[in-house]
Scaffold this active site. Structure first.
Site, PDB file in Angstrom:
ATOM      1  N   HIS A  13      44.624   3.577  36.602  1.00 27.57           N
ATOM      2  CA  HIS A  13      45.596   4.579  37.097  1.00 27.57           C
ATOM      3  C   HIS A  13      46.280   4.038  38.353  1.00 27.57           C
ATOM      4  O   HIS A  13      45.709   4.068  39.452  1.00 27.57           O
ATOM      5  CB  HIS A  13      44.887   5.908  37.422  1.00 27.57           C
ATOM      6  CG  HIS A  13      45.831   6.999  37.819  1.00 27.57           C
ATOM      7  ND1 HIS A  13      45.836   8.230  37.211  1.00 27.57           N
ATOM      8  CD2 HIS A  13      46.798   7.056  38.753  1.00 27.57           C
ATOM      9  CE1 HIS A  13      46.767   8.994  37.746  1.00 27.57           C
ATOM     10  NE2 HIS A  13      47.369   8.295  38.706  1.00 27.57           N
ATOM     11  N   HIS A  15      50.206   3.634  40.537  1.00 22.87           N
ATOM     12  CA  HIS A  15      51.642   3.857  40.726  1.00 22.87           C
ATOM     13  C   HIS A  15      52.224   2.582  41.323  1.00 22.87           C
ATOM     14  O   HIS A  15      51.943   2.255  42.475  1.00 22.87           O
ATOM     15  CB  HIS A  15      51.886   5.042  41.664  1.00 22.87           C
ATOM     16  CG  HIS A  15      51.333   6.326  41.129  1.00 22.87           C
ATOM     17  ND1 HIS A  15      52.052   7.154  40.302  1.00 22.87           N
ATOM     18  CD2 HIS A  15      50.110   6.887  41.246  1.00 22.87           C
ATOM     19  CE1 HIS A  15      51.308   8.194  39.950  1.00 22.87           C
ATOM     20  NE2 HIS A  15      50.115   8.047  40.510  1.00 22.87           N
ATOM     21  N   LYS A 102      51.062  10.333  29.463  1.00 21.46           N
ATOM     22  CA  LYS A 102      50.608  11.032  30.663  1.00 21.46           C
ATOM     23  C   LYS A 102      51.212  12.430  30.728  1.00 21.46           C
ATOM     24  O   LYS A 102      52.426  12.600  30.595  1.00 21.46           O
ATOM     25  CB  LYS A 102      51.041  10.230  31.905  1.00 21.46           C
ATOM     26  CG  LYS A 102      50.732  10.892  33.239  1.00 21.46           C
ATOM     27  CD  LYS A 102      49.239  10.903  33.548  1.00 21.46           C
ATOM     28  CE  LYS A 102      48.888  11.766  34.749  1.00 21.46           C
ATOM     29  NZ  LYS A 102      48.810  11.066  36.008  1.00 21.46           N
ATOM     30  N   HIS A 139      46.957  14.932  34.347  1.00 24.53           N
ATOM     31  CA  HIS A 139      46.870  15.368  35.743  1.00 24.53           C
ATOM     32  C   HIS A 139      46.336  16.797  35.659  1.00 24.53           C
ATOM     33  O   HIS A 139      47.083  17.723  35.340  1.00 24.53           O
ATOM     34  CB  HIS A 139      48.230  15.319  36.444  1.00 24.53           C
ATOM     35  CG  HIS A 139      48.126  15.690  37.896  1.00 24.53           C
ATOM     36  ND1 HIS A 139      48.282  14.782  38.910  1.00 24.53           N
ATOM     37  CD2 HIS A 139      47.820  16.869  38.502  1.00 24.53           C
ATOM     38  CE1 HIS A 139      48.092  15.387  40.082  1.00 24.53           C
ATOM     39  NE2 HIS A 139      47.822  16.651  39.856  1.00 24.53           N
ATOM     40  N   HIS A 177      41.778  10.930  38.000  1.00 24.30           N
ATOM     41  CA  HIS A 177      41.409  11.208  39.401  1.00 24.30           C
ATOM     42  C   HIS A 177      40.640  12.524  39.571  1.00 24.30           C
ATOM     43  O   HIS A 177      41.102  13.435  40.255  1.00 24.30           O
ATOM     44  CB  HIS A 177      42.624  11.151  40.340  1.00 24.30           C
ATOM     45  CG  HIS A 177      43.890  11.793  39.827  1.00 24.30           C
ATOM     46  ND1 HIS A 177      43.927  13.072  39.347  1.00 24.30           N
ATOM     47  CD2 HIS A 177      45.157  11.302  39.733  1.00 24.30           C
ATOM     48  CE1 HIS A 177      45.159  13.356  38.982  1.00 24.30           C
ATOM     49  NE2 HIS A 177      45.928  12.291  39.194  1.00 24.30           N
ATOM     50  N   ASP A 250      44.524   5.386  41.498  1.00 28.38           N
ATOM     51  CA  ASP A 250      45.620   6.294  41.851  1.00 28.38           C
ATOM     52  C   ASP A 250      46.297   5.826  43.135  1.00 28.38           C
ATOM     53  O   ASP A 250      46.728   6.644  43.958  1.00 28.38           O
ATOM     54  CB  ASP A 250      45.147   7.750  41.977  1.00 28.38           C
ATOM     55  CG  ASP A 250      46.321   8.736  42.046  1.00 28.38           C
ATOM     56  OD1 ASP A 250      47.442   8.358  41.659  1.00 28.38           O
ATOM     57  OD2 ASP A 250      46.114   9.866  42.512  1.00 28.38           O
TER      58      ASP A 250
HETATM   59  C1  NCD Z   1      51.029  10.499  43.079  1.00 33.60           C
HETATM   60  C2  NCD Z   1      52.365   9.854  43.423  1.00 33.60           C
HETATM   61  O1  NCD Z   1      52.678   9.748  44.607  1.00 33.60           O
HETATM   62  O2  NCD Z   1      53.067   9.422  42.510  1.00 33.60           O
HETATM   63  N1  NCD Z   1      50.530  11.188  44.234  1.00 33.60           N
HETATM   64  C3  NCD Z   1      49.247  11.522  44.476  1.00 33.60           C
HETATM   65  O3  NCD Z   1      48.992  12.213  45.460  1.00 33.60           O
HETATM   66  N2  NCD Z   1      48.254  11.093  43.715  1.00 33.60           N
HETATM   67  C4  NCD Z   1      51.186  11.367  41.891  1.00 33.60           C
HETATM   68  C5  NCD Z   1      49.873  11.774  41.279  1.00 33.60           C
HETATM   69  O4  NCD Z   1      49.177  10.944  40.667  1.00 33.60           O
HETATM   70  O5  NCD Z   1      49.494  12.933  41.422  1.00 33.60           O
HETATM   71 ZN    ZN Z   2      48.496   9.258  40.121  1.00 39.48          ZN
END
Ligand code: NCD
Ligand code: ZN
Length: 348
Positions: A13, A15, A102, A139, A177, A250
């Site tokens: 996971h 970003h 997702k 999520h 998460h 995450d």
């Molecule tokens: C994530 C993001 O910034 O893209 N933020 C977070 O707090 N984890 C989005 C997500 O996974 O909820």
């Molecule tokens: Zn995330």
């Protein structure tokens, strides 16, 4: 133990963002992990195979040259919306563009405005995903403003997830998460079809740490950290050797200026020290022998993939996490535990 070598892990996971931010953060993920499940919540969400194939190309273009990074394989995901077409995402999965889909409840978190407003509209999509074995990544928070922010995961399990698995008992689901004891128990009870990722930061901070000495925007993410009893349940789950729990950082980088603002956005950037953070937790739990399973074996087993061939070595050595990391557009990101000393270090 002062040194540990494990199979090269994966991050289930991540970003990675786009443009300058992608360039800044990608090397950190790529030097540690063999593969990463890349979240599709870009400003323009990754909703089709064509958009995913383009995004994958941009990621591979941003990958630095050199042996330390070239093993890295981005695994793409499809952002589900109310309009998602079952046949189109199935085609993307069968062509090997998508590894999973997702589901963001609309407005649950960063860049989720295009998310799903009514899960029942996705029944044809789930039917198809169940039939072809395509995993659904959730999520797992309700967005009902009446529900206290600290209860949104537990209420999601009761209102959404429990009915969903009853209707789709063979759909492969990852609750992403997880932050609560409730989620840990639920995933364990439904392990024949479910698994969960656990972040490093949720193993390290509880909700009081978000407000320790003042408001700490760099400890704010969604789902928000919960009470200590939940953090302890997550530590037990991660270090138990139980195959339904695996690593997903995450890591969610945001420019410092967006975090340190009157309305700071959600997301914690852990890619710069992820494995070291996990190693420290497993060491504290006297469970370093369980790190490889959590980080490198359980995830591929769930996704039906082989574990990575290579390995990584961590040594017990103090090092200081940098205060900020520069982004080529002139901004910066702040790593989790910036300026603090960690006791495990990844060997180059
Ligand atoms: C994530 C993001 O910034 O893209 N933020 C977070 O707090 N984890 C989005 C997500 O996974 O909820
Ligand atoms: Zn995330």
């Amino acid at each position: 133990m002062t040194e540990i070598t494990i199979r090269r892990p994966d991050d289930w996971h991540v970003h990675l963002r786009d443009d300058a931010m992608l360039e800044a953060v990608l090397p950190y993920t790529a030097r540690q992990f063999g593969r990463a499940i890349v979240m599709p919540n870009l400003a323009e969400p990754v909703t089709t195979p064509a958009l995913a194939a383009d995004y994958r190309r941009r990621i591979l273009q941003a990958l630095p040259e050199g042996k330390a990074y070239q093993h890295f394989v981005p695994l793409m995901t499809c952002y589900l919306t109310d309009e998602t077409d079952a046949a189109q995402i199935a085609e993307g999965y069968e062509d090997g563009v998508f590894v999973a889909a997702k589901l963001y409840p609309a407005n649950a978190t960063t860049n989720s405005a295009h998310g799903v407003t009514d899960i029942t509209r996705l029944e044809p999509v789930f039917t198809k995903m169940q039939a072809i074995g395509m995993p659904l990544l959730l999520h797992g928070e309700v967005t009902d403003p009446e529900i206290d922010i600290f209860d949104r995961e537990a209420v999601y399990i009761e209102r959404v997830l429990n009915p969903l698995i009853k209707e789709f008992p063979k759909l492969k689901i990852v609750m992403e998460h997880v932050t609560t004891k409730d989620a840990v128990e639920f995933v364990r009870a439904h392990r024949d079809q479910m698994a969960a990722t656990i972040t490093a930061h949720h193993l390290i901070i509880n909700r009081s740490h978000v407000f320790e000495g003042g408001i700490n925007p760099h400890r704010y993410c969604l789902p928000i950290a919960k009470r200590e009893v939940h953090r302890l349940a997550l530590r037990e789950a991660a270090s138990s050797g139980d195959a339904c729990f695996f690593l997903g950082t995450d890591t969610a980088p945001h420019p410092v200026s967006d975090k340190e603002a009157a309305c700071g956005c959600a997301g914690i950037f852990t890619a710069a020290n992820a494995l070291e953070l996990y190693a420290q937790v497993f060491d504290e739990e006297n469970a370093l022998d369980k790190l490889e399973g959590f980080a490198a074996l359980h995830g591929p087993a769930f996704y039906g993939m082989d574990a990575n061939e290579g390995s990584v070595t961590l040594v017990k050595e103090d090092w200081r996490v940098p205060g900020t990391i520069a982004v080529p557009d002139g901004g910066s990101v702040r790593p989790f535990r910036a300026g603090q000393t960690l006791s495990w270090k990844l060997k180059d």
